[in-house]
Write a protein that holds these residues in place. Sequence first.
Motif, mmCIF file in Angstrom:
data_model
loop_
_atom_site.group_PDB
_atom_site.id
_atom_site.type_symbol
_atom_site.label_atom_id
_atom_site.label_comp_id
_atom_site.label_asym_id
_atom_site.label_seq_id
_atom_site.Cartn_x
_atom_site.Cartn_y
_atom_site.Cartn_z
ATOM 1 N N VAL A 1 10.660 -3.887 11.663
ATOM 2 C CA VAL A 1 9.221 -3.644 11.737
ATOM 3 C C VAL A 1 8.513 -4.578 10.761
ATOM 4 O O VAL A 1 8.950 -4.744 9.627
ATOM 5 N N GLU A 2 7.410 -5.192 11.211
ATOM 6 C CA GLU A 2 6.618 -6.065 10.332
ATOM 7 C C GLU A 2 6.084 -5.291 9.132
ATOM 8 O O GLU A 2 5.783 -4.109 9.286
ATOM 9 N N PRO A 3 5.906 -5.882 7.969
ATOM 10 C CA PRO A 3 6.305 -7.224 7.542
ATOM 11 C C PRO A 3 7.805 -7.306 7.265
ATOM 12 O O PRO A 3 8.392 -6.355 6.770
ATOM 13 N N LEU B 1 -0.942 -8.551 6.978
ATOM 14 C CA LEU B 1 -0.948 -7.434 7.925
ATOM 15 C C LEU B 1 -2.052 -6.447 7.572
ATOM 16 O O LEU B 1 -2.772 -5.949 8.438
ATOM 17 N N GLU B 2 -2.187 -6.211 6.266
ATOM 18 C CA GLU B 2 -3.223 -5.308 5.760
ATOM 19 C C GLU B 2 -4.614 -5.830 6.151
ATOM 20 O O GLU B 2 -5.462 -5.085 6.638
ATOM 21 N N ARG C 1 -5.244 -5.427 9.791
ATOM 22 C CA ARG C 1 -5.505 -4.030 10.132
ATOM 23 C C ARG C 1 -6.940 -3.664 9.773
ATOM 24 O O ARG C 1 -7.631 -2.971 10.511
ATOM 25 N N PHE D 1 2.996 -2.883 -2.353
ATOM 26 C CA PHE D 1 4.123 -1.960 -2.462
ATOM 27 C C PHE D 1 5.345 -2.472 -1.704
ATOM 28 O O PHE D 1 6.458 -2.045 -1.966
ATOM 29 N N ALA D 2 5.100 -3.386 -0.736
ATOM 30 C CA ALA D 2 6.219 -3.905 0.055
ATOM 31 C C ALA D 2 7.277 -4.539 -0.841
ATOM 32 O O ALA D 2 8.471 -4.473 -0.568
ATOM 33 N N ARG E 1 4.753 4.524 -0.148
ATOM 34 C CA ARG E 1 3.583 3.648 -0.030
ATOM 35 C C ARG E 1 3.892 2.428 0.818
ATOM 36 O O ARG E 1 3.075 1.975 1.620
ATOM 37 N N LYS E 2 5.091 1.894 0.646
ATOM 38 C CA LYS E 2 5.482 0.751 1.459
ATOM 39 C C LYS E 2 5.535 1.141 2.930
ATOM 40 O O LYS E 2 5.005 0.437 3.793
ATOM 41 N N LEU E 3 6.168 2.301 3.199
ATOM 42 C CA LEU E 3 6.314 2.744 4.586
ATOM 43 C C LEU E 3 4.952 2.919 5.249
ATOM 44 O O LEU E 3 4.768 2.606 6.424
ATOM 45 N N LEU E 4 3.954 3.398 4.461
ATOM 46 C CA LEU E 4 2.623 3.596 5.027
ATOM 47 C C LEU E 4 1.991 2.262 5.417
ATOM 48 O O LEU E 4 1.137 2.207 6.293
ATOM 49 N N GLY E 5 2.410 1.174 4.751
ATOM 50 C CA GLY E 5 1.824 -0.130 5.042
ATOM 51 C C GLY E 5 2.517 -0.885 6.170
ATOM 52 O O GLY E 5 2.074 -1.957 6.557
ATOM 53 N N LYS E 6 3.611 -0.309 6.700
ATOM 54 C CA LYS E 6 4.349 -1.016 7.739
ATOM 55 C C LYS E 6 3.604 -0.944 9.073
ATOM 56 O O LYS E 6 2.735 -0.098 9.285
ATOM 57 N N GLU E 7 3.989 -1.841 9.963
ATOM 58 C CA GLU E 7 3.389 -1.868 11.294
ATOM 59 C C GLU E 7 3.714 -0.558 12.010
ATOM 60 O O GLU E 7 4.738 0.051 11.735
#
Lengths: 289, 147
Positions: B74-76, B140-141, B144, B3-4, A51-57
């Motif tokens: 890669v951001e964030p 970022l979300e 987007r 989730f980050a 899920r985190k990876l999906l939210g990355k740039e």
Amino acid sequence: MSLIQTLLGTVLFAVLAPVVGCLLAGADRIVSARMQGRVGPPLLQPYYDVRKLLGKEDVSVSGVDGLYMTCALVFTAFSGGFFFSGGNLLMSAFLITMAALFFIIAAYSSRSPFAEIGAGRESLQVMAYEPMVILMAVAFYLATGTFQVAGVFDLRHPIVCTTWLAFIGFLFILTIKLRKSPFDLSSSHHAHQELVKGVTTEMSGRTLAKVEVMHWCETVLFLGWTGMFFVWGGPATLIVGVVFALLAWFLEILIDNNFARVKWQAMLKSAWIVALVCGGVNIAVLMLL
Amino acid sequence: MSFATKSPWVIHYDASSCNGCDIEVLAALCPGFDLERFGIVNTGNPKHADIFLVTGSVNERNQHVVKQIYDQMVEPKVVVACGICACSGGIFHDCYNILGGVDKVIPVDVYVPGCAVRPEALIDGVVQALDILDQRAKALEAKRKGA
Ligand code: SF4
């Protein structure tokens, strides 16, 4: 095996395998941590990671690696679909190799030297395990008289009774297929190795998430192949297959935690020798019988 | 919480540390502290990492490396300066080749003091960094969704 059945199996596999695979991956990390005297992450950690990876740039070096990984996922789904709907075992083996090839192409497409080394090693891994996979399928054919996986339900005893040698060979290459130590040459879960991430060096965000999901599905499929050796008679014996598959999975984690990475020469030689001895002898005996 | 913050993967780089802080950073990942409980993994690959742990001050030679790693992430992403050398240059601050703290080259989000930095302090620092990571992930979300 009808087309509808295969398609239905593929859809079901595409939905269920990531769930089961994710839980297995989480349990794998907890068991590994316990073996090292640690507490370990929560069970759903692999899900959080994805899920985190999906939210990355979104950054991609080549711009096409995401597409290649999607292809790899689709082939993995079809491979699982063929197998779990009781279809052709050879087809399942070839389709999963296609998925591995797309994974390799995705790594090569970035043109990064680290990714290229990783991709080269991944190709070596494919070369190392593929002979044994084919021999396993042939042994399956000789034991059941068909390549259809559903054929095991018509037997009076599980195929492992006559193909136990080939099964040992298969267990050996299972370590390579699951990319576990000592055969985690192309990419490692842990930093501080000579080549850390290898194939996935240039993949990030969504593409890396696809790689993770593919690994989950692969784990389920390969454990399915393991369980197949222990199923006979009717669907009730599936439970025996599941138990042995989980035992094999535990054995893989134990091996993973106890061995250091080997050189590719050692991997290739040992895998081929095992394939020749275990697979070859088993098939020769089955043909004579 | 996004989730980050549940799966922060770190990359650790030794700028000009005396190795004291490096040992503590790795100690935090060992069984005694077991940072993997919080999903923290040492990746060793900037493209996979969310948190950049820098130990030691930056010097003329490796400032480009530090910048390179930061740019590849890669951001964030967030940066944690571990140890007093990474914060301000520490005892090496007036060496001929030392530029100073890590913030001379890249933006630093959390400063964790100590010589060497204690694993407990480091864990506190990373937890603070997670808050910042959370804000960035949400921003970022939002961007987007707006785009
Ligand atoms: S803060 Fe102290 S222990 Fe850490 S790198 Fe500097 S001198 Fe070494």
